[in-house]
Write a protein that holds these residues in place. Structure first.
Motif, PDB file in Angstrom:
ATOM      1  N   THR A   1       0.824  -1.204   0.000  1.00 52.52           N
ATOM      2  CA  THR A   1       0.000   0.000   0.000  1.00 52.52           C
ATOM      3  C   THR A   1       0.863   1.260   0.000  1.00 52.52           C
ATOM      4  N   VAL A   2       0.478   2.229  -0.823  1.00 50.45           N
ATOM      5  CA  VAL A   2       1.087   3.562  -0.807  1.00 50.45           C
ATOM      6  C   VAL A   2       0.127   4.455  -0.031  1.00 50.45           C
ATOM      7  N   ILE A   3       0.627   5.115   1.002  1.00 50.15           N
ATOM      8  CA  ILE A   3      -0.188   6.040   1.788  1.00 50.15           C
ATOM      9  C   ILE A   3       0.360   7.439   1.535  1.00 50.15           C
ATOM     10  N   THR A   4      -0.521   8.360   1.169  1.00 55.15           N
ATOM     11  CA  THR A   4      -0.093   9.732   0.892  1.00 55.15           C
ATOM     12  C   THR A   4      -0.829  10.717   1.793  1.00 55.15           C
ATOM     13  N   GLN A   5      -0.237  11.907   1.913  1.00 55.19           N
ATOM     14  CA  GLN A   5      -0.860  13.020   2.628  1.00 55.19           C
ATOM     15  C   GLN A   5      -0.680  14.269   1.757  1.00 55.19           C
ATOM     16  N   PRO A   6      -1.542  14.406   0.733  1.00 62.63           N
ATOM     17  CA  PRO A   6      -1.396  15.537  -0.188  1.00 62.63           C
ATOM     18  C   PRO A   6      -1.450  16.892   0.517  1.00 62.63           C
ATOM     19  N   THR A   7      -2.358  17.038   1.470  1.00 64.34           N
ATOM     20  CA  THR A   7      -2.455  18.254   2.274  1.00 64.34           C
ATOM     21  C   THR A   7      -2.552  17.830   3.733  1.00 64.34           C
ATOM     22  N   ALA A   8      -2.202  18.714   4.620  1.00 64.34           N
ATOM     23  CA  ALA A   8      -2.164  18.395   6.045  1.00 64.34           C
ATOM     24  C   ALA A   8      -3.477  17.780   6.527  1.00 64.34           C
ATOM     25  N   GLY A   9      -3.388  16.594   7.104  1.00 64.95           N
ATOM     26  CA  GLY A   9      -4.538  15.909   7.681  1.00 64.95           C
ATOM     27  C   GLY A   9      -5.397  15.135   6.694  1.00 64.95           C
ATOM     28  N   SER A  10      -5.059  15.155   5.411  1.00 61.50           N
ATOM     29  CA  SER A  10      -5.824  14.441   4.387  1.00 61.50           C
ATOM     30  C   SER A  10      -5.001  13.249   3.893  1.00 61.50           C
ATOM     31  N   TYR A  11      -5.415  12.041   4.271  1.00 62.36           N
ATOM     32  CA  TYR A  11      -4.672  10.831   3.931  1.00 62.36           C
ATOM     33  C   TYR A  11      -5.416  10.025   2.873  1.00 62.36           C
ATOM     34  N   GLN A  12      -4.658   9.444   1.953  1.00 66.41           N
ATOM     35  CA  GLN A  12      -5.223   8.583   0.919  1.00 66.41           C
ATOM     36  C   GLN A  12      -4.333   7.355   0.799  1.00 66.41           C
ATOM     37  N   ALA A  13      -4.896   6.273   0.257  1.00 65.36           N
ATOM     38  CA  ALA A  13      -4.102   5.052   0.094  1.00 65.36           C
ATOM     39  C   ALA A  13      -4.427   4.395  -1.237  1.00 65.36           C
ATOM     40  N   PHE A  14      -3.396   3.746  -1.797  1.00 68.10           N
ATOM     41  CA  PHE A  14      -3.500   3.103  -3.106  1.00 68.10           C
ATOM     42  C   PHE A  14      -2.690   1.816  -3.113  1.00 68.10           C
ATOM     43  N   SER A  15      -3.006   0.960  -4.056  1.00 66.69           N
ATOM     44  CA  SER A  15      -2.175  -0.217  -4.309  1.00 66.69           C
ATOM     45  C   SER A  15      -0.827   0.290  -4.803  1.00 66.69           C
ATOM     46  N   ASN A  16       0.250  -0.432  -4.447  1.00 69.26           N
ATOM     47  CA  ASN A  16       1.568  -0.026  -4.943  1.00 69.26           C
ATOM     48  C   ASN A  16       1.898  -0.685  -6.282  1.00 69.26           C
ATOM     49  N   VAL A  17       0.894  -1.252  -6.945  1.00 70.55           N
ATOM     50  CA  VAL A  17       1.084  -1.911  -8.236  1.00 70.55           C
ATOM     51  C   VAL A  17       0.677  -0.954  -9.354  1.00 70.55           C
ATOM     52  N   CYS A  18       1.624  -0.662 -10.241  1.00 70.38           N
ATOM     53  CA  CYS A  18       1.355   0.223 -11.373  1.00 70.38           C
ATOM     54  C   CYS A  18       0.284  -0.389 -12.260  1.00 70.38           C
ATOM     55  N   THR A  19      -0.606   0.444 -12.744  1.00 68.15           N
ATOM     56  CA  THR A  19      -1.709  -0.030 -13.581  1.00 68.15           C
ATOM     57  C   THR A  19      -1.289  -0.246 -15.032  1.00 68.15           C
TER      58      THR A  19
END
Length: 146
Positions: free
Chosen positions: A75-93
């Motif tokens: 899993t890739v976990i990101t925080q594009p802006t403070a307090g906003s978290y998102q997650a994605f598969s780490n497998v390129c599409t």
């Protein structure tokens, strides 16, 4: 030069073209299923129909920098802006390679240089679709899978 097989006559050029096409088809089939067995083999023990899993803790909020992210397991976990978290598969599409850890506000696939934003969207190809989204939940300073 020609090859004679009862009922079939091939010249060298045709034989090479057929062989090349078959090799290409096998290569593409292998690339298309890259990682499929890995995903199946990494399912937690006891998981399956009728079994409820506890959400796994993926990271702490301190591990995920604002304007960046981390790779935790698959899993890739990101925080594009403070307090906003998102997650994605780490497998390129594109062809199923594992993406690099986010850097400079981007997620890059090392195999063919597809570039994704911290929101998983394709910034430049060859990938044609965003990274697959993953459900997460933030509780206090801990991030869990859903």
């Amino acid at each position: 030069m020609t090859a004679d097989i009862p009922g079939l006559r091939l010249d060298r050029r045709t034989a090479l073209a057929v062989t090349g096409a078959a090799a290409t088809a096998l290569t593409l089939a292998g690339c298309d299923t890259y990682g499929a067995n890995e995903a199946a083999s990494t399912a937690p023990a006891g998981a399956g129909p009728g079994k409820q899993q506890q959400p796994a803790e993926l990271a702490t909020t301190a591990e995920v920098p604002v304007g960046g992210g981390v790779v935790k397991g698959d899993t890739v976990i990101t925080q594009p802006t403070a307090g906003s978290y998102q997650a994605f598969s780490n497998v390129c599409t594109h062809l199923g390679c594992k993406v690099n850890e986010p850097a400079d506000g981007k997620i890059v696939c090392p195999c063919h240089n597809s570039v994704f934003g911290l929101d998983g969207a394709v910034l430049s190809g060859p990938a044609g679709r965003p990274l697959d989204s993953r459900g997460i939940r933030v509780e206090g300073d801990r991030i869990f899978s859903e």
